[in-house]
Design a protein around this motif. Structure first.
Motif, short mmCIF file in Angstrom:
data_model
loop_
_atom_site.label_atom_id
_atom_site.label_comp_id
_atom_site.label_asym_id
_atom_site.label_seq_id
_atom_site.Cartn_x
_atom_site.Cartn_y
_atom_site.Cartn_z
N THR A 120 -2.69 34.88 -95.05
CA THR A 120 -1.57 33.95 -95.24
C THR A 120 -0.92 33.56 -93.93
O THR A 120 -0.24 32.54 -93.86
CB THR A 120 -0.50 34.58 -96.16
OG1 THR A 120 -0.08 35.82 -95.61
CG2 THR A 120 -1.04 34.79 -97.56
N GLN A 121 -1.08 34.36 -92.90
CA GLN A 121 -0.51 34.06 -91.58
C GLN A 121 -1.65 34.03 -90.56
O GLN A 121 -1.88 34.99 -89.84
CB GLN A 121 0.57 35.09 -91.23
CG GLN A 121 1.68 35.10 -92.27
CD GLN A 121 2.84 35.99 -91.91
OE1 GLN A 121 3.91 35.49 -91.66
NE2 GLN A 121 2.64 37.29 -91.89
N PRO A 122 -2.37 32.91 -90.51
CA PRO A 122 -3.62 32.84 -89.76
C PRO A 122 -3.43 32.77 -88.24
O PRO A 122 -2.41 32.32 -87.74
CB PRO A 122 -4.24 31.53 -90.25
CG PRO A 122 -3.05 30.69 -90.61
CD PRO A 122 -2.05 31.65 -91.17
N LYS A 177 1.83 30.48 -97.71
CA LYS A 177 0.84 30.43 -96.64
C LYS A 177 1.35 29.57 -95.50
O LYS A 177 2.04 28.58 -95.71
CB LYS A 177 -0.47 29.86 -97.15
CG LYS A 177 -1.14 30.75 -98.17
CD LYS A 177 -2.42 30.13 -98.67
CE LYS A 177 -3.06 31.06 -99.68
NZ LYS A 177 -4.29 30.50 -100.20
N CYS A 178 1.02 29.97 -94.31
CA CYS A 178 1.39 29.22 -93.13
C CYS A 178 0.36 28.12 -92.90
O CYS A 178 -0.83 28.40 -92.78
CB CYS A 178 1.45 30.16 -91.92
SG CYS A 178 2.34 29.47 -90.54
N LEU A 179 0.81 26.88 -92.89
CA LEU A 179 -0.08 25.74 -92.70
C LEU A 179 0.18 25.13 -91.33
O LEU A 179 1.29 24.74 -91.02
CB LEU A 179 0.14 24.70 -93.79
CG LEU A 179 -0.09 25.20 -95.22
CD1 LEU A 179 0.28 24.13 -96.22
CD2 LEU A 179 -1.54 25.63 -95.38
N ASN A 239 -11.84 24.46 -91.42
CA ASN A 239 -10.59 24.89 -90.79
C ASN A 239 -10.44 24.40 -89.36
O ASN A 239 -9.80 25.04 -88.53
CB ASN A 239 -10.42 26.42 -90.86
CG ASN A 239 -10.26 26.87 -92.29
OD1 ASN A 239 -9.40 26.38 -93.01
ND2 ASN A 239 -11.12 27.78 -92.72
N THR A 295 -6.82 30.12 -94.62
CA THR A 295 -5.61 30.63 -95.28
C THR A 295 -5.92 31.21 -96.65
O THR A 295 -5.06 31.82 -97.26
CB THR A 295 -4.53 29.53 -95.40
OG1 THR A 295 -5.08 28.41 -96.09
CG2 THR A 295 -4.00 29.13 -94.04
#
Length: 145
Positions: free
Chosen positions: A81-83, A24-26, A48, A77
């Motif tokens: 996974t790529q918010p 996941k992109c954080l 978020n 997320t």
């Protein structure tokens, strides 16, 4: 032979499961833009939302710019996974008023590297409606860790 074949099948199944786990992109953490601006994003809260600060790089050309606060939000997320995300920077300037809004998406490549691709609108205060036409600029930025 039966046990070793079963063990081999089990190992292959586990390898396939691990290979399909998407990172996941954080958004939280430290970032640098393609124009050498620096940004630090706090940990996301339960809704978020995040805050942090933004410091322009030498390409900005404003020596009077100070570290400026930012506030924003991103998609959950847990759902993607790529918010996508958005944040606002209210510039800390000595003589003028500027605000920039960033809108973009956080991507993870096949090597697990995260990048932020953003479109931005920078708005500065205009002295009159006749000067409104020149008060907004638009551009793009790419941020990396």
């Amino acid at each position: 032979m039966g046990r070793s074949a079963f063990a081999l099948v089990l190992i292959l199944a586990l390898a396939v499961c691990v290979a399909h786990v998407e990172r996941k992109c954080l958004l939280s953490g430290s970032w640098r833009s393609d124009t050498s601006c620096r940004m630090v994003v706090s940990t996301l809260d339960k809704d978020n939302r995040f805050s942090g600060f933004y410091l322009p790089g030498p390409a900005a050309g404003y020596s009077e710019l100070l570290t400026s606060p930012l506030e924003g939000s991103q998609q959950d997320t847990g759902l993607v996974t790529q918010p996508t995300f958005s944040f606002t920077v209210n510039w800390q300037l000595r003589e003028t008023v500027r605000t920039t809004v960033f809108l973009g998406q956080c991507y993870v490549d096949t090597n697990g590297e995260e990048t932020l691709h953003a479109l931005w609108l920078l708005r500065e205060a205009a002295n009159s409606p006749a000067e409104d036409w020149k008060a907004t600029r638009i551009g793009t930025s790419i941020f990396t860790r």
